[in-house]
Scaffold this active site. Structure first.
Site, PDB file in Angstrom:
ATOM      1  N   GLY A  40     -11.676  -5.376  -4.902  1.00 54.12           N
ATOM      2  CA  GLY A  40     -11.965  -4.321  -3.947  1.00 54.12           C
ATOM      3  C   GLY A  40     -12.024  -2.940  -4.554  1.00 54.12           C
ATOM      4  CB  VAL A  88       3.330  -2.814  -3.612  1.00 54.00           C
ATOM      5  CG1 VAL A  88       2.405  -2.813  -4.805  1.00 54.00           C
ATOM      6  CG2 VAL A  88       2.598  -3.192  -2.348  1.00 54.00           C
ATOM      7  CE1 TYR A 180      -4.521  -0.657   5.999  1.00 58.39           C
ATOM      8  CE2 TYR A 180      -5.969   0.349   7.633  1.00 58.39           C
ATOM      9  CZ  TYR A 180      -5.651   0.081   6.311  1.00 58.39           C
ATOM     10  OH  TYR A 180      -6.483   0.534   5.313  1.00 58.39           O
ATOM     11  CE  LYS A 184      -3.484   1.974   3.964  1.00 60.62           C
ATOM     12  NZ  LYS A 184      -3.211   1.985   2.508  1.00 60.62           N
ATOM     13  CB  THR A 214     -13.609  -4.542  -0.137  1.00 58.44           C
ATOM     14  OG1 THR A 214     -12.962  -4.455   1.145  1.00 58.44           O
ATOM     15  CG2 THR A 214     -13.803  -3.129  -0.696  1.00 58.44           C
TER      16      THR A 214
END
Length: 273
Positions: A40, A88, A180, A184, A214
């Site tokens: 991506g 992560v 999400y 963000k 992507t």
């Protein structure tokens, strides 16, 4: 000619052009760590950074994918490119990750927090605690931990650059991507806070990414997407390679006076009705 107290004489056009011309390899001598680097947008940023002279550490949960790409980039650019397996969302792993990269390539000068997940769910009331926690861990907790740890190390040396890959969803959330989008939006807030904490030697900026073609786009309803895109100035989605100009700018010397900034790379989606 002067424009005020303490301002130097205005440069000639020739001097201004010479100062504005980017070096051949604007990231030469730098070590860049890129999370979500095997595919991506992360893949495109990794390729562009190596082409710009940086040694690159690719990070994802699957070492094999990173190793394959690392070999290709190294062969094409002559740069040192290493592969690292890390989730992560794993707080403790991120500290050892920085040590691992420093041992193989040198201390990290450029950190790109690119890894992100936006899993689908039937409706907001059916979002599970497990899904919510995973979204926060990858999109917010991990970037916080890496910025804190890497930023401290950068500030203790000669400085560095941190780039977060956020989303226009942080400004235009929908019911389909709310956890999400919330993560963000919080990442945008971290950008301002870390820019203050580690300035002036460490710059921290964020790209608000629009819809790019992507792997995730394979799940899109392309007819609906096409109709929606007609309302945007660019009238299309982005090719992943179109993220690299902004990433190179924000991580390179041309952006030396840019920190705490949010830059939309979205084909004008935020400007659309």
């Amino acid at each position: 000619m002067t424009t005020g107290a303490g301002v130097d004489e205005q440069r000639t056009v020739a001097e201004a052009v010479a100062a504005a011309r980017p070096p051949y390899e604007p990231l030469a001598g730098r070590t860049a760590l890129i999370t979500g680097g095997s595919r991506g947008l992360g893949r495109e940023i990794a390729i562009a950074f190596a082409a710009a002279g940086a040694d690159v550490a690719l990070v994802s949960r699957k070492r094999e994918a990173c190793e394959a790409l690392a070999g290709e980039i190294a062969a094409a650019t002559g740069r040192r490119v290493t592969a690292h397996a890390a989730h992560v969302g794993d707080w403790d792993r991120l500290g050892t990750l920085l040590d691992e990269v420093a041992e193989e390539l040198g201390e990290v000068d450029v950190l790109v927090n690119n890894a992100g997940i936006a899993p689908l769910y039937p409706s907001l009331d059916e979002v599970t605690e497990d899904l919510f926690d995973k979204v926060i861990a990858v999109n917010l907790k991990g970037p916080f931990r890496l910025m804190a740890a890497a930023g401290r190390r950068m500030a203790a040396r000669d400085g560095g650059v941190i780039l977060n890959i956020s989303s226009i969803a942080s400004s235009r959330p929908t019911a389909a991507d709310l956890p999400y989008a919330a993560a963000k939006a919080a990442l945008n807030t971290l950008t301002a806070g870390f820019a203050q904490e580690y300035g002036p030697t460490v710059r921290v900026n964020t790209i608000l990414a629009g819809p790019f073609f992507t792997d995730i786009s394979k799940a899109w309803d392309m007819d609906a997407f096409g109709a929606m895109a007609e309302e945007w100035p660019a009238q299309r989605g982005g090719d992943p390679s179109e993220i690299t100009g902004a990433a190179l700018y924000l991580c390179g010397p041309a952006a030396s006076y840019t920190t705490g900034a949010l830059l939309a790379v979205d084909g004008g989606r935020l400007a659309a009705p």
